[in-house]
Every structure is written in C-alpha cells, then in structure tokens.
Motif scaffolding. Sequence first.
Motif, PDB file in Angstrom:
ATOM      1  N   LYS A  26       0.828  -1.199   0.000  1.00  0.00           N
ATOM      2  CA  LYS A  26       0.000   0.000   0.000  1.00  0.00           C
ATOM      3  C   LYS A  26       0.866   1.256   0.000  1.00  0.00           C
ATOM      4  O   LYS A  26       1.774   1.388   0.830  1.00  0.00           O
ATOM      5  CB  LYS A  26      -0.921   0.010   1.227  1.00  0.00           C
ATOM      6  N   THR A  58      -4.032  -0.358  -2.945  1.00  0.00           N
ATOM      7  CA  THR A  58      -4.675   0.943  -2.901  1.00  0.00           C
ATOM      8  C   THR A  58      -4.594   1.545  -1.503  1.00  0.00           C
ATOM      9  O   THR A  58      -4.734   0.840  -0.503  1.00  0.00           O
ATOM     10  CB  THR A  58      -6.154   0.832  -3.315  1.00  0.00           C
ATOM     11  N   SER A  59      -4.353   2.858  -1.453  1.00  0.00           N
ATOM     12  CA  SER A  59      -4.402   3.601  -0.195  1.00  0.00           C
ATOM     13  C   SER A  59      -5.309   4.812  -0.372  1.00  0.00           C
ATOM     14  O   SER A  59      -5.320   5.442  -1.438  1.00  0.00           O
ATOM     15  CB  SER A  59      -3.008   4.083   0.230  1.00  0.00           C
ATOM     16  N   TRP A  94       3.822  10.099  -2.748  1.00  0.00           N
ATOM     17  CA  TRP A  94       3.650   8.788  -2.117  1.00  0.00           C
ATOM     18  C   TRP A  94       4.850   7.910  -2.439  1.00  0.00           C
ATOM     19  O   TRP A  94       5.639   8.190  -3.341  1.00  0.00           O
ATOM     20  CB  TRP A  94       2.356   8.121  -2.590  1.00  0.00           C
ATOM     21  N   ASN A 107      -7.138   8.884  -3.651  1.00  0.00           N
ATOM     22  CA  ASN A 107      -7.055   7.434  -3.850  1.00  0.00           C
ATOM     23  C   ASN A 107      -5.857   7.152  -4.754  1.00  0.00           C
ATOM     24  O   ASN A 107      -5.845   7.571  -5.912  1.00  0.00           O
ATOM     25  CB  ASN A 107      -8.352   6.937  -4.503  1.00  0.00           C
TER      26      ASN A 107
END
Length: 322
Positions: free
Chosen positions: A123, A207-208, A141, A196
């Motif tokens: 994730k 997915t995070s 991210w 998302n």
Amino acid sequence: MSPAPFGTSRMRWTVQVVLVLLTCPVSCIADSATEEDPWPLQHSALGSDVLLRCAVPAGAAGVEWRVNSTSVATALDVLVATEDGLVLPNASLAQEGDYSCHHPASGEALRRIRLRLGLPPGKPAIECWAISYPQTVNCTWSLPADVHLDTEFIAMYRHGVWAKGGETECVQPAAGASSCSINDVQLFSITPYVLNITAVNPLGTATSLFPFIVEHIIRPDPPEDLQVSAIPSESKKLLLEWKPPGSWPLPEYFPLKYLIRYTRQGTGSPRTIGPYEQTSFILTGLRPGAIYHVQVAAKDLTDYGEYSAWSPQASGTPWKRR
C-alpha cells in the motif's frame, strides 16, 4: 442518475487487472512474441518456485534449456527439469534473464521466455501538503519496499466520499510519477477531500486512501533570500531580511508569520523567537564581533497547518569600528 461510488469509472480498468492477476498470482505471461521482440515476458514473484513451461516434442526424451544463450546446466546452480518445463526453486534476482527451450537433436528453439522477477506492490504511503495555499495541494507517495518491477500509479480524488461530480484525476507531472497536484481546492470546507492512489504492476495492485481538509495540511515552503546584515554604528545588532516562499502565491491576501532561529558560533543550542508578521527583524543584545547563524520558518498567519522547514542558514557579524 445517482453519483458513482468512489473510483468506479476510472478504476474499472484496475478491477479488471485484479481479476486477471488472481489467475496468476505467482507467475504471469504478460506479452506475446512479436517480430520486433520474440521474447514474451513472464513476470514471477521473488522467492517462489517459478515454472517456465515448454512442451516436449513428440518422440523426444526432453528439451534443452538455455539462459542468455548458455546451457542452464552450466549457467544455473539450482534447477529442476520436469515434464512441464523448467522449475527455478526459490527464485532470486540472479535468475532473471532470457530463457529458451530447444529440440535436443536439431537445436531448434521451441519457446522463448524473458523472465522478470519482483513483488506485488504494498500500500502506498501518502503525504499531502498545501504549499501553495489557496491554489494547490501537492501530494507524494512511496511504496513500503522495492518491488523490482515497473509500477504505475493511478491517482484520483473526490471532495467528499459521495461527491456529485464523481472522482477527478489528480494531475501527475508524468506517467507513473509518484506525485500529483489538486488545483481546484475549495476553501474552508468541512467536507474532506479523499485521495485514492492505486499502485499497479504485473504481479498485483494495492490501494491507499488519504482523507484531508485543506486548511489542516497547510505547510508553506521555507522563506527565501534570507540576508543578515550589519547595521552601521550598531555593534550589538543585526538586520535580518527575507522574502515569503515563491510557491506561496498570494502573501498579501493570505499572509504568513515567521519564527527566527539564531545561534552564536561556538555556543550550544540555538534560540528561537517569534512569531512575527513582517519580513524583516533587528536582532539586539548580540556580542560584538561574534558570528551569528540565522534561519527563518513560515506558517499561515491564521495558525492553520504547520510551520515550514527552516530556511537555508545565513550568517553575519555585527558592525565593528575600523
């Protein structure tokens, strides 16, 4: 028509990917051979027992395997040949390469496989900051571990979980980039945005979700062009001047406040003073002839969010009589 659930339209492709991956969670043949590239890719999981398939020709006792044009008997220390193909137990990155199986008599290539090893993505860990408030939210991210395979990222967001406008693309600077920007933020909304991020590679997806309220994530960049100057005839003072960060678009309408951190060279911990609203300040009570090191940090005047990182250090010495 009622609003679509989060990610329905754009994420449909991701769901299809998941369905395909469920049929081959450890190994997948991703591409077919072409005239331009006769080596179809097989992606397999590190640490798994990888099977490279090759049908044995009629009348033959087996096939000959080669990796990078060298017989596997001499190229690999650990292998298991079976009727189904070649097995690489507990496969490691050292076993990536171009594999081919050949007729034992004629040497004709029966099948080619380009093996790539890696892991499904974990994730993504997401951070978002409004460094250009009120115009833009910037998000970045990262994956928790190196997956050793090319990984794409799908970045979407909503204003509220069931927003009428559906999900919107978070703009990435390039395909597959691990950052994106939201440029149409609504100020002072108590409804959270939800970002998302879905990571996709040939072995899996992850997915995070990252919910946030814009005012809670304000964090300016550090102030710029910090200058430390002596003041004529003032042996115990220094003039500090700086500019708001260039990424803060409207300082006249959304002003900042500033902390000042300074220390005398050769002494211990620094002293922090402020906050102050102006972009200049006079330090007083300094030791004549000493060198002082100074940094400045900024925060939204209304106290939303966090202080910036400290600016690059600037140094100066109070005025000395010649």
